[in-house]
Structures are given as structure tokens and as C-alpha cells.
Design an enzyme around this catalytic site. Sequence first.
Site, mmCIF file in Angstrom:
data_model
loop_
_atom_site.group_PDB
_atom_site.id
_atom_site.type_symbol
_atom_site.label_atom_id
_atom_site.label_comp_id
_atom_site.label_asym_id
_atom_site.label_seq_id
_atom_site.Cartn_x
_atom_site.Cartn_y
_atom_site.Cartn_z
ATOM 1 N N GLY A 81 0.862 -1.184 0.000
ATOM 2 C CA GLY A 81 0.000 0.000 0.000
ATOM 3 C C GLY A 81 0.889 1.221 0.000
ATOM 4 O O GLY A 81 2.122 1.099 0.037
ATOM 5 N N SER A 82 0.279 2.380 -0.003
ATOM 6 C CA SER A 82 1.088 3.605 -0.090
ATOM 7 C C SER A 82 2.053 3.720 1.089
ATOM 8 O O SER A 82 3.181 4.185 0.927
ATOM 9 C CB SER A 82 0.180 4.831 -0.161
ATOM 10 O OG SER A 82 -0.699 4.835 0.947
ATOM 11 N N GLU A 93 3.745 1.528 2.441
ATOM 12 C CA GLU A 93 4.899 0.626 2.329
ATOM 13 C C GLU A 93 5.782 0.969 1.130
ATOM 14 O O GLU A 93 6.837 0.358 0.939
ATOM 15 C CB GLU A 93 4.443 -0.839 2.185
ATOM 16 C CG GLU A 93 3.737 -1.402 3.387
ATOM 17 C CD GLU A 93 2.316 -0.874 3.499
ATOM 18 O OE1 GLU A 93 1.987 -0.307 4.551
ATOM 19 O OE2 GLU A 93 1.559 -0.981 2.525
ATOM 20 N N GLU A 147 -4.088 -10.227 3.027
ATOM 21 C CA GLU A 147 -3.048 -10.416 4.040
ATOM 22 C C GLU A 147 -3.140 -11.747 4.785
ATOM 23 O O GLU A 147 -2.133 -12.235 5.302
ATOM 24 C CB GLU A 147 -3.045 -9.236 5.012
ATOM 25 C CG GLU A 147 -2.508 -7.929 4.412
ATOM 26 C CD GLU A 147 -3.503 -7.158 3.553
ATOM 27 O OE1 GLU A 147 -4.634 -7.660 3.326
ATOM 28 O OE2 GLU A 147 -3.163 -6.051 3.109
ATOM 29 N N HIS A 156 0.031 -4.123 4.935
ATOM 30 C CA HIS A 156 -0.460 -2.746 4.869
ATOM 31 C C HIS A 156 -0.976 -2.357 6.261
ATOM 32 O O HIS A 156 -1.422 -3.211 7.027
ATOM 33 C CB HIS A 156 -1.582 -2.680 3.830
ATOM 34 C CG HIS A 156 -1.949 -1.290 3.458
ATOM 35 N ND1 HIS A 156 -1.027 -0.278 3.313
ATOM 36 C CD2 HIS A 156 -3.157 -0.731 3.191
ATOM 37 C CE1 HIS A 156 -1.647 0.839 2.977
ATOM 38 N NE2 HIS A 156 -2.941 0.596 2.900
ATOM 39 N N HIS A 162 -10.313 -30.234 22.965
ATOM 40 C CA HIS A 162 -11.317 -29.464 22.225
ATOM 41 C C HIS A 162 -12.664 -29.523 22.947
ATOM 42 O O HIS A 162 -13.476 -28.636 22.820
ATOM 43 C CB HIS A 162 -11.439 -30.046 20.796
ATOM 44 C CG HIS A 162 -12.366 -29.299 19.895
ATOM 45 N ND1 HIS A 162 -12.822 -29.819 18.718
ATOM 46 C CD2 HIS A 162 -12.930 -28.052 19.969
ATOM 47 C CE1 HIS A 162 -13.626 -28.950 18.113
ATOM 48 N NE2 HIS A 162 -13.711 -27.875 18.859
ATOM 49 N N GLY A 177 -6.721 -24.428 14.967
ATOM 50 C CA GLY A 177 -8.131 -24.549 14.598
ATOM 51 C C GLY A 177 -8.653 -23.386 13.776
ATOM 52 O O GLY A 177 -9.824 -23.366 13.425
HETATM 53 C C1 LIG Z 1 -11.609 -18.933 10.872
HETATM 54 C C2 LIG Z 1 -12.589 -19.986 11.265
HETATM 55 N N1 LIG Z 1 -13.903 -19.780 11.083
HETATM 56 C C3 LIG Z 1 -14.800 -20.733 11.432
HETATM 57 C C4 LIG Z 1 -14.384 -21.905 12.006
HETATM 58 C C5 LIG Z 1 -15.379 -22.953 12.473
HETATM 59 N N2 LIG Z 1 -15.260 -24.187 11.713
HETATM 60 C C6 LIG Z 1 -14.618 -25.264 12.212
HETATM 61 S S1 LIG Z 1 -14.652 -26.564 11.195
HETATM 62 C C7 LIG Z 1 -15.567 -25.733 10.072
HETATM 63 C C8 LIG Z 1 -16.023 -26.407 8.814
HETATM 64 C C9 LIG Z 1 -14.929 -26.671 7.835
HETATM 65 O O1 LIG Z 1 -15.503 -27.144 6.654
HETATM 66 P P1 LIG Z 1 -14.660 -27.790 5.511
HETATM 67 O O2 LIG Z 1 -13.408 -27.039 5.277
HETATM 68 O O3 LIG Z 1 -15.525 -27.988 4.339
HETATM 69 O O4 LIG Z 1 -14.163 -29.177 6.089
HETATM 70 P P2 LIG Z 1 -14.978 -30.437 6.633
HETATM 71 O O5 LIG Z 1 -15.266 -30.173 8.059
HETATM 72 O O6 LIG Z 1 -16.195 -30.602 5.803
HETATM 73 O O7 LIG Z 1 -13.960 -31.538 6.487
HETATM 74 C C10 LIG Z 1 -15.835 -24.436 10.488
HETATM 75 C C11 LIG Z 1 -16.583 -23.436 9.705
HETATM 76 C C12 LIG Z 1 -13.000 -22.049 12.231
HETATM 77 N N3 LIG Z 1 -12.496 -23.136 12.822
HETATM 78 N N4 LIG Z 1 -12.128 -21.102 11.826
#
Ligand SMILES: Cc1ncc(C[n+]2csc(CCOP(=O)(O)OP(=O)(O)O)c2C)c(N)n1
Length: 535
Positions: free
Chosen positions: A33-34, A36, A55, A78, A285, A405
Site C-alpha cells: 500500500g502507499s 509501504e 493479508e 499494509h 477441544h 483450529g
Molecule cells: C476462521 C474460522 N472460522 C470458522 C471456524 C469454524 N469451523 C470449524 S470446522 C468448520 C467447517 C470446515 O468445513 P470444511 O473445510 O468444508 O471441512 P470439513 O469439516 O467438511 O472436512 C468451520 C466453519 C474455524 N475453525 N475457523
Amino acid sequence: MTVERDTAPASVREAVIELLRGLKMTTVFGNPGSTELPFLDRWPEDFRYVLGLQEASVVGMADGYARATGRAAFCNLHSAAGVGHGLGNIYNAYRNQTPLVISAGQQSRSLLPMNPFLGASEAVSFPKPYVKWSCEPARAEDVPAAIAHAYHVATQRPYGPTFVSIPFDDWRARTRRVPVRTVSSDVAPDPDALDVLAQALNEAQRPVIVAGAEIDQDKAGDAMVALAERIGAPVWAAPFASRVVFPEEHELFAGFLTAAPEAVSRALDGHDVVLVVGAPVFTFHVPGECALFTSGARIFQVSADGDALAAAPAGTGILGSLRQALPALTERVETREQRSPVRMRERPPAPKPDHPIKAEYLLHTLSRLMPREAIVVEEAPVHRPAIQAHLPIRSYGAFHTMASGGLGYSLPASVGIALAEPSRRVVCIIGDGSMMYSLQALWTAVQHRLKLTVIVLNNAGYGALRSFGQVLQVRDAPGFDLPGLDFVALAKGMGCDARQVTQPEDIADALTGAWECTTPFLIDVCVESAVPNLY
Ligand SMILES: Cc1ncc(C[n+]2csc(CCOP(=O)(O)OP(=O)(O)O)c2C)c(N)n1
């Protein structure tokens, strides 16, 4: 006279370029961006600029590159909004313990009092707490020293991202060059603590090892195998390990621990000494009762991550770099002649070529046909158990995913890994949902003509949420289905060749075609939408 040259007067930009060169960070991941532009002005010929179109992809690519090279990587984002886009993968890099130096533009110092266009308020706080250190130097001339500081913090254990905010007008200020210094980062373990652990292992009836991602990061894989073989103990992969922890076809490999307290307790039941190497105790988890903690089993944890030792609810912690600690421990333990019987890991039967395609069948076929030197990068949450069962990873350095995750990591990370390992094929196995978080990383892969194969496990939805919803007995929840995504069109729209596979008999042909490609290729595999229970 190196010292005189090192500290001779220069512009901030000259001093930073020389520092980056000296620290071997000549591949810069960025989105400009500007604010940088003065940094990018007259780009040095020996530097490579890897452009990411958003990003999140920039940071994810840098993370993958750092993982594969084993060195810190440099990003240039940026100001404010760019850092904001990158934050999800900054969080991932923090949890992955990836050494990254992240710089971001800032508006001119003279404009900051007036809340200028593109100004970042509290720039230093913005990426916290997911950077280990963060700074906007008080004076322009301190920018090179701040970047050196950021580098040395990022490369101390546990590794992680650091952040420097650089006002626009700082780049042309005069300063002194900063010397390129060597700062060691290994931590030797306390020998007395190792003696206690060795004695416990020598006296144990049924020792067991839980291995984590730090082993591969530390290049301590051979030392891990040597220790396990010396004591004849089975080795479990720690829950959500983000790298290969042990060769998965080794006779001592016991399998993957599930991130649930009861499941961990069940798997480790009957072992009197539990040695956790390079992993937290434990990453969960779901909540629950971990009977292991009160079972009387002796737990030992060896790690260079002081916070992981501090956060453990039970056991004895030993701080130390694994490449130091593991050989030192192996020297101290007796070879076990009489091994306690090791439960052989059951290999699943070969899956059938059903229609709709089962992920298991695809992964089994992939395992058969994949080049031996391939590196797998994974982000397909609901299919992880199938991947673990049907696609054994045989060597260290050959598997990556995120520890945290946060989706949107693995596609850009696979691009960074492919940039770092151009001679090896990189195979990104990714869910259709995950694919959409940092899709534009594919464009960068095309521009750099990388040997990247992307396999979309397309179950037309968020499978992990469908599965988790079943466990929690959530009914009629919205937001789980993803109809109408055409991954072949999306890939082709960025110049990436692609094909869709709906029939099991076409999988082998699609894979063989992908291996012949020296540029990125995407295979969109329509798999059944029914999901297994993850817990
Ligand atoms: C940034 C983010 N947003 C939302 C989630 C919640 N989340 C966990 S698993 C999942 C589904 C993933 O779907 P996909 O990539 O199609 O894989 P699948 O579970 O079908 O194997 C979501 C939305 C997360 N972990 N991270």
C-alpha cells in the site's frame, strides 16, 4: 573492520535491507500500500517479493515458508486494515510457534495526531496478544534495531510472530546500520531432572510416549525414534499435533490421541509412566474428566515451551530443547530387552469404490499413488480421522497443518512450503469450506509455477460442524451447507488448471495427471456428505 561498516550511516531503508540480507530473510511476503512504498522503492535484485492478494494469505504463506526452511520469515503488511486481514493467520502462527517478523506500514508521524487516512491507532496493541513482541520505535532511526530485536525474539523458544509498525516517513531518515548478531536459542535441560526421568523410565513396567510437533520443528525426529526404540515404548501422536511426530508406519507408532479428556485417558490407561515430548499436556477441544491426571500414573513433560510446562495440570515439567534433551535422555535410559507387548496399530481394510465417493477411498488411492517425497498439508477437519487412517506419513517434514483450529491457513501455507521446497510435490488436502477462507493464495502459486496439487474434499458443507452438531444434539442449525461453489471455475479464474471428479474410477487418472503437472493443479472431488462422529 566489520564493526565500522556495520554501524556506518545509512538510510533506514538501506539499513533494513542490509539487515534482512544478513539474517537471510530475502524472501519478503507482502501486500503493498502507499504506506509501504518507500520500502519497496528500487527493490534489490537479490530479494524476492512474494505478492499475496490478501493479508491472510500473505501471513499463511510466510508461515509455511518458515516451517519448511526452518528459518524466520519476513512479512510486510499494509497498515491497520492489512494487519486486520492478517490477524487470523497471525493467531495461527502464534499457536504454530512459527518464527515470523511481521512489519506493517503506518501513516507519517507528522499526520498521526489528526487521525489520518490509513493511520493505525494503537498500532502496537492491535496484533496482541498473538505476537510475542510488538513495537513502533520512538524514533525513525531505531527502526532497523527494532527489526533486529523482533527477529531475535521470534527465534527464541517457543518461536512465534513479532510485529514492527513503521511510519511512512521513517524509511528515508538517517540512521546507523545495525550489526547482524548471532543469538543462540537452544535451552539445555537440567541434568538432575533428566536423571529423575531416566530412573522413572528404567523402573517403569509399561512406559508410553506422547509425541508433539516440537520434535519435527526441532529436527529431533531421529533422536525421538532412537529413544522410543531404546525403551520399547509405544508412541502416540499428541492431540491436534500440527506436524509429523513419529514415522506412522513404525511398529511402535500407536496412533493419534483424540482431543477429548476421556479418550486420552482410555488410550493411555494401564501405562505407569507417561512421557510427553514436545507437546502440551494436553490440547483438548471438548471438556470432560481426564482420569489419567489422578490415576497414579507418573507424567513427565519435556519441552522448550515454558508456558506449555506451566499450563499442564499434572506431571513433572522439564524445560529444554528436544535436540538436546532427547539424546541426553537416551544416554541415561537402559535398553529394554523384555518389551511390554506393543499394541499393533490396526490397519483399516481397503475401502470400496462406492458412489458417492467416500473420502476413505480417495485417501487410500492417494496414499498408493502419491510420490514418496511429497509433503502433505491438511485442512479438512471432518476427514482428519480418515486421513490419519488411510494416508500414513512416513517421514519427518512431510506433514503440516495448523495447531490452532483457525481455518484459512493450509492453502497459503502449502504455497509457502512449495516455494521453500521447489523440488518436492506439495499436496494440499482441504475441505470445500476451508478452501474459501484464503482462496487467493492459489493465484500466488500460479504466478510462481509451483508444484502444488490441491485436492478439495468437497462434501458441500461444513462437515465438522455437522459432526459436532450431532455430538451436541444441535438441531436445525443454519449455516452448515455450501451449495453452488464451482472450484474448477474458481481455480481457472486464477489461471490454475483444474478438474472435477465425481466417480471413484476417475480418481487415479486425475491424480496421475496432477503429478505430471509442473504447475498448480486443483482436483475437486465430490465426496459423500454424511459425516462421522469426531468425538
Ligand atoms: C476462521 C474460522 N472460522 C470458522 C471456524 C469454524 N469451523 C470449524 S470446522 C468448520 C467447517 C470446515 O468445513 P470444511 O473445510 O468444508 O471441512 P470439513 O469439516 O467438511 O472436512 C468451520 C466453519 C474455524 N475453525 N475457523
